[in-house]
Design a protein around this motif. Structure first.
Motif, short mmCIF file in Angstrom:
data_model
loop_
_atom_site.label_atom_id
_atom_site.label_comp_id
_atom_site.label_asym_id
_atom_site.label_seq_id
_atom_site.Cartn_x
_atom_site.Cartn_y
_atom_site.Cartn_z
N UNK A 65 5.76 11.08 9.13
CA UNK A 65 6.64 10.31 8.24
C UNK A 65 5.99 8.98 7.88
N UNK A 66 5.37 8.35 8.86
CA UNK A 66 4.67 7.09 8.60
C UNK A 66 3.50 7.32 7.64
N UNK A 67 2.82 8.42 7.80
CA UNK A 67 1.71 8.76 6.91
C UNK A 67 2.21 8.96 5.48
N UNK A 68 3.36 9.63 5.31
CA UNK A 68 3.93 9.82 3.97
C UNK A 68 4.28 8.47 3.33
N UNK A 69 4.88 7.59 4.12
CA UNK A 69 5.26 6.27 3.59
C UNK A 69 4.02 5.48 3.18
N UNK A 70 2.99 5.53 4.00
CA UNK A 70 1.75 4.83 3.65
C UNK A 70 1.08 5.43 2.43
N UNK A 71 1.09 6.77 2.33
CA UNK A 71 0.52 7.43 1.15
C UNK A 71 1.24 6.98 -0.12
N UNK A 72 2.57 6.91 -0.06
CA UNK A 72 3.35 6.49 -1.22
C UNK A 72 3.06 5.03 -1.57
N UNK A 73 2.96 4.18 -0.56
CA UNK A 73 2.67 2.77 -0.80
C UNK A 73 1.29 2.60 -1.42
N UNK A 74 0.31 3.34 -0.92
CA UNK A 74 -1.04 3.25 -1.47
C UNK A 74 -1.11 3.78 -2.89
N UNK A 75 -0.39 4.86 -3.17
CA UNK A 75 -0.37 5.41 -4.53
C UNK A 75 0.27 4.42 -5.49
N UNK B 195 -4.93 -3.30 -15.06
CA UNK B 195 -6.21 -3.38 -15.74
C UNK B 195 -6.13 -2.81 -17.14
N UNK B 196 -5.29 -1.79 -17.35
CA UNK B 196 -5.14 -1.22 -18.69
C UNK B 196 -4.38 -2.16 -19.61
N UNK B 197 -3.40 -2.87 -19.07
CA UNK B 197 -2.58 -3.77 -19.88
C UNK B 197 -3.17 -5.16 -20.00
N UNK B 198 -4.25 -5.43 -19.30
CA UNK B 198 -4.78 -6.79 -19.24
C UNK B 198 -5.06 -7.35 -20.62
N UNK B 199 -5.77 -6.62 -21.45
CA UNK B 199 -6.08 -7.11 -22.79
C UNK B 199 -4.84 -7.25 -23.64
N UNK C 231 -2.19 1.57 -6.16
CA UNK C 231 -3.26 2.01 -7.06
C UNK C 231 -2.75 2.13 -8.50
N UNK C 232 -1.53 2.66 -8.67
CA UNK C 232 -0.95 2.77 -10.01
C UNK C 232 -0.73 1.39 -10.62
N UNK C 233 -0.25 0.45 -9.81
CA UNK C 233 -0.04 -0.91 -10.30
C UNK C 233 -1.36 -1.55 -10.71
N UNK C 234 -2.41 -1.32 -9.93
CA UNK C 234 -3.72 -1.87 -10.28
C UNK C 234 -4.25 -1.26 -11.56
#
Length: 88
Positions: free
Chosen positions: A28-38, A48-52, A41-44
């Protein structure tokens, strides 16, 4: 294997990520960490796509809201004219 102590409140939150009778605390902790990392990454990627676009949008808004530097209100003062006499 390290031993980690967590509060009851955190365990209850972690259960929202777990499938009953299938997941362990570790999975369960691994799932939560996977979701947080995803999400991170999506926010990053989005940033970067919206920066300009965001830079141009911000500059446009600043342009629209810009006020000319007129100093004090002296630029808008007029000499007061004497009162006019009006016949009714």
């Amino acid at each position: 294997m390290p031993v980690v102590r967590v509060s009851e409140h955190t365990i209850q939150r972690l259960k929202t990520w777990a499938e009953p009778l299938q997941d362990t605390v570790d999975s369960a902790l691994s799932k939560a960490l996977d979701a947080a990392e995803a999400k991170r990454e999506a926010d990053r990627s989005r940033a970067s796509a919206d920066d300009g676009h965001e830079t141009h949008l911000h500059a446009f808004v600043e342009h629209l809201l810009a006020m000319p530097d007129v100093g004090d209100d002296a630029d808008f003062e007029r000499d007061p004219s004497p009162p006019r006499v009006v016949d009714l």
